[in-house]
Enzyme design. Sequence first.
Site, short mmCIF file in Angstrom:
data_model
loop_
_atom_site.label_atom_id
_atom_site.label_comp_id
_atom_site.label_asym_id
_atom_site.label_seq_id
_atom_site.Cartn_x
_atom_site.Cartn_y
_atom_site.Cartn_z
N HIS A 2 0.83 -1.02 0.05
CA HIS A 2 0.06 0.04 0.05
C HIS A 2 0.75 1.21 -0.10
CE1 HIS A 2 -2.77 -2.83 2.16
NE2 HIS A 2 -3.65 -2.70 1.24
N ASP A 29 -3.44 -6.94 -7.77
CA ASP A 29 -4.94 -7.50 -8.17
C ASP A 29 -5.06 -6.97 -9.71
OD1 ASP A 29 -6.03 -8.10 -5.27
OD2 ASP A 29 -4.79 -6.39 -5.21
P1 AMP Z 1 -6.47 -3.71 -0.53
O1 AMP Z 1 -6.27 -3.24 0.54
O2 AMP Z 1 -6.08 -5.18 -0.33
O3 AMP Z 1 -7.94 -3.67 -1.18
O4 AMP Z 1 -5.56 -2.99 -1.62
C1 AMP Z 1 -5.59 -1.86 -1.97
C2 AMP Z 1 -4.79 -1.48 -3.24
O5 AMP Z 1 -3.51 -1.83 -2.66
C3 AMP Z 1 -5.08 -2.19 -4.26
O6 AMP Z 1 -4.83 -1.32 -5.42
C4 AMP Z 1 -4.31 -3.42 -4.27
O7 AMP Z 1 -3.76 -3.83 -5.61
C5 AMP Z 1 -2.59 -2.73 -3.64
N1 AMP Z 1 -2.01 -3.75 -3.18
C6 AMP Z 1 -2.23 -4.82 -2.47
N2 AMP Z 1 -1.01 -5.35 -1.92
C7 AMP Z 1 -0.16 -4.89 -2.91
C8 AMP Z 1 1.15 -5.38 -3.16
N3 AMP Z 1 1.86 -6.51 -2.58
N4 AMP Z 1 2.06 -4.47 -3.97
C9 AMP Z 1 1.44 -3.36 -4.64
N5 AMP Z 1 0.17 -3.13 -4.50
C10 AMP Z 1 -0.46 -3.88 -3.58
#
Ligand code: AMP
Length: 285
Positions: free
Chosen positions: A43, A155
């Site tokens: 994030h 994602d």
């Molecule tokens: P989430 O909180 O899981 O919904 O993720 C929020 C954002 O962070 C989304 O755009 C995800 O694709 C991104 N994200 C989650 N994990 C990663 C990672 N390991 N590397 C880069 N972006 C990430």
Amino acid sequence: MPRPGVPQIETDPAILRQHVLDAAAAGRRVGFVPTMGALHAGHLSLVKAAADCDDVVVSIFVNPTQFGPGEDFERYPRSLQADCELLADVGVRWVFAPPVEAIYPAGDATRITVDGPSRRWEGEHRPGHFQGVATVVGKLFMMVPAAAAYFGAKDWQQTVVVRRMVRDLAIPIEIVVCPTMREPDGLAMSSRNVYLSADERQRAVSLSAGLTEARRVWQGGANVATAERALREPLTHHAVQVDYAVLVDPTTLEPLPAQASGVPAIALVAGRVGSTRLIDNLLLS
Ligand code: AMP
């Protein structure tokens, strides 16, 4: 340049929206990073990318409509205070942490459905998931009328769905996709990694190991069938219950013919390690 210091926490969409409109009227470019909290370095990499903008908004909202029945909505990690501490001094101006009623008011009856790229893979294994994602992202884009929004390649299918929604609904926002951040052994960072036991944590590396092996053979000239075998081998070896492990077209997400080689391709993988469902992907070309 974004300002250092502690971000201002807003829970009211109307107030946050006005802040963003005022910043834009003052000629400031606003960047937006939507998240479900339980923040990690993945994030934070999006926040860093958004620092190209003058002001950065991070939303923290565990979106109930993107979880299916029997999924982990109730136990999904929630850590608003720790998240806000992580977001101090990284140039975030506002943290938008709305209550559920602000996003889904009583009697709420409207959903956004993106067909096409939502159908396969995650869409097949998590019915309703992308409708929940598109609905919340669409609502957030109206509440946070930023110039650009930052998403993780982690994602991948979500980025394709969001891009399609933005194009189809003519939402005036630029979508920026940032690389996946990984642990030193290759495991993609995820808020769900905290569910893994020590043994599962070791087995979980098989997702990224399969992806890098698939890329190695693909770049050596192998065809889709051979690269998919290379992708699956470590998953089978580590008893991962595979939902899908495939090579697809990176923009349409359609499967590639078994004999194809040297065409644009991305490997997508999803599976359960114990009771934790993980996803990952790697661009092969
Ligand atoms: P989430 O909180 O899981 O919904 O993720 C929020 C954002 O962070 C989304 O755009 C995800 O694709 C991104 N994200 C989650 N994990 C990663 C990672 N390991 N590397 C880069 N972006 C990430």
